[in-house]
Scaffold this active site. Structure first.
Site, mmCIF file in Angstrom:
data_model
loop_
_atom_site.group_PDB
_atom_site.id
_atom_site.type_symbol
_atom_site.label_atom_id
_atom_site.label_comp_id
_atom_site.label_asym_id
_atom_site.label_seq_id
_atom_site.Cartn_x
_atom_site.Cartn_y
_atom_site.Cartn_z
ATOM 1 N N VAL A 1 -10.953 0.013 -8.044
ATOM 2 C CA VAL A 1 -10.586 0.566 -9.344
ATOM 3 C C VAL A 1 -9.605 1.699 -9.092
ATOM 4 O O VAL A 1 -9.769 2.472 -8.146
ATOM 5 C CB VAL A 1 -11.822 1.084 -10.104
ATOM 6 N N CYS A 2 -8.588 1.785 -9.933
ATOM 7 C CA CYS A 2 -7.602 2.866 -9.853
ATOM 8 C C CYS A 2 -6.954 2.875 -8.464
ATOM 9 O O CYS A 2 -6.676 1.816 -7.899
ATOM 10 C CB CYS A 2 -8.277 4.194 -10.207
#
Length: 233
Positions: free
Chosen positions: A98-99
């Site tokens: 994520v990210c």
């Protein structure tokens, strides 16, 4: 379903806790928060998270997930972290992020030849790690799944639940969490934020992480030197 989230100092906690809340609703889910030691790990929100396992003691995950945050630069430069990721990735069913956690996967050589996404402000660096950048909120490519910036982790989690348990079960999880976004403002992407807000964000990054691009590139070069030519997608 064994799910392992990597923790490192200055991690963005929502990158981890958002998808963790979603994935924990899968039948038989067992979550571990894995770090180098069991010491509390400071987040970039000002509070700490407690690891539940170390690199040495963690179970082999079925799902490996790497969150992002300002601490990714040090994580990308840490040989023990990258070695653990490479080791457990060999037995994982899903290798995810994520990210800016995508860049940590990239530094470990785990995104070469795979389509991937990350936070908009770091998207341009994906290609340096041999990934194929895709500007979407969630991207799947074979057993790689990557989410965009921070809040995209919830969408990523639901998409992964749908891939594993089916769309109907994912809808059940979404309802149980009352995930029905209706943001009070409309500035969640650079295209919508306006010039002044965008410049304010870039000034903040320049102040607190001015060396980030150079360190990203150095990590990419180190990965390439160790891994050799990139595989074909």
């Amino acid at each position: 379903m064994q799910i392992s989230f990597l923790l490192f100092p200055q991690v963005t906690q929502l990158d981890m806790t958002g998808p963790a809340q979603v994935l924990s609703r899968m039948p038989g889910a067992k979550l571990e928060l894995v770090a180098k030691t069991l010491d509390p790990v400071p987040t970039d929100a000002g509070f700490a998270l407690l690891p539940t396992a170390t690199f040495a003691s963690a179970a082999q995950p079925d799902i490996l997930c790497v969150p992002g945050g300002f601490g990714v630069t040090r994580a990308m430069e840490d040989d023990a972290t990258l070695s653990w990721l490479r080791d457990v990735a060999e037995g994982a069913q899903w290798i995810t992020s994520v990210c800016t956690g995508a860049l940590v996967l990239g530094a470990a050589g785990l995104l070469r030849g795979y389509r991937a996404t990350t936070h908009w402000a770091s998207h341009e660096f994906l290609a340096a790690f041999g990934a194929i950048p895709v500007k979407e909120r969630v991207v799947f490519d074979r057993n790689r799944a990557t989410g965009g910036g921070v809040t995209a982790g919830i969408d990523f989690g639901l998409a992964l639940v749908a891939a594993i348990e089916g769309a109907d079960y994912a809808r059940f999880v979404q309802l149980s969490l009352e995930y029905d976004p209706a943001p009070p403002l409309d500035s969640g992407s650079p295209d919508k934020a306006g010039a002044a807000t965008l410049e304010r964000y870039r000034a903040m990054v320049a102040k607190h992480a001015a060396d980030r691009p150079a360190r990203y590139r150095a990590a990419a070069e180190k990965m390439k030197a160790a891994a050799g030519p990139s595989p074909r997608p």
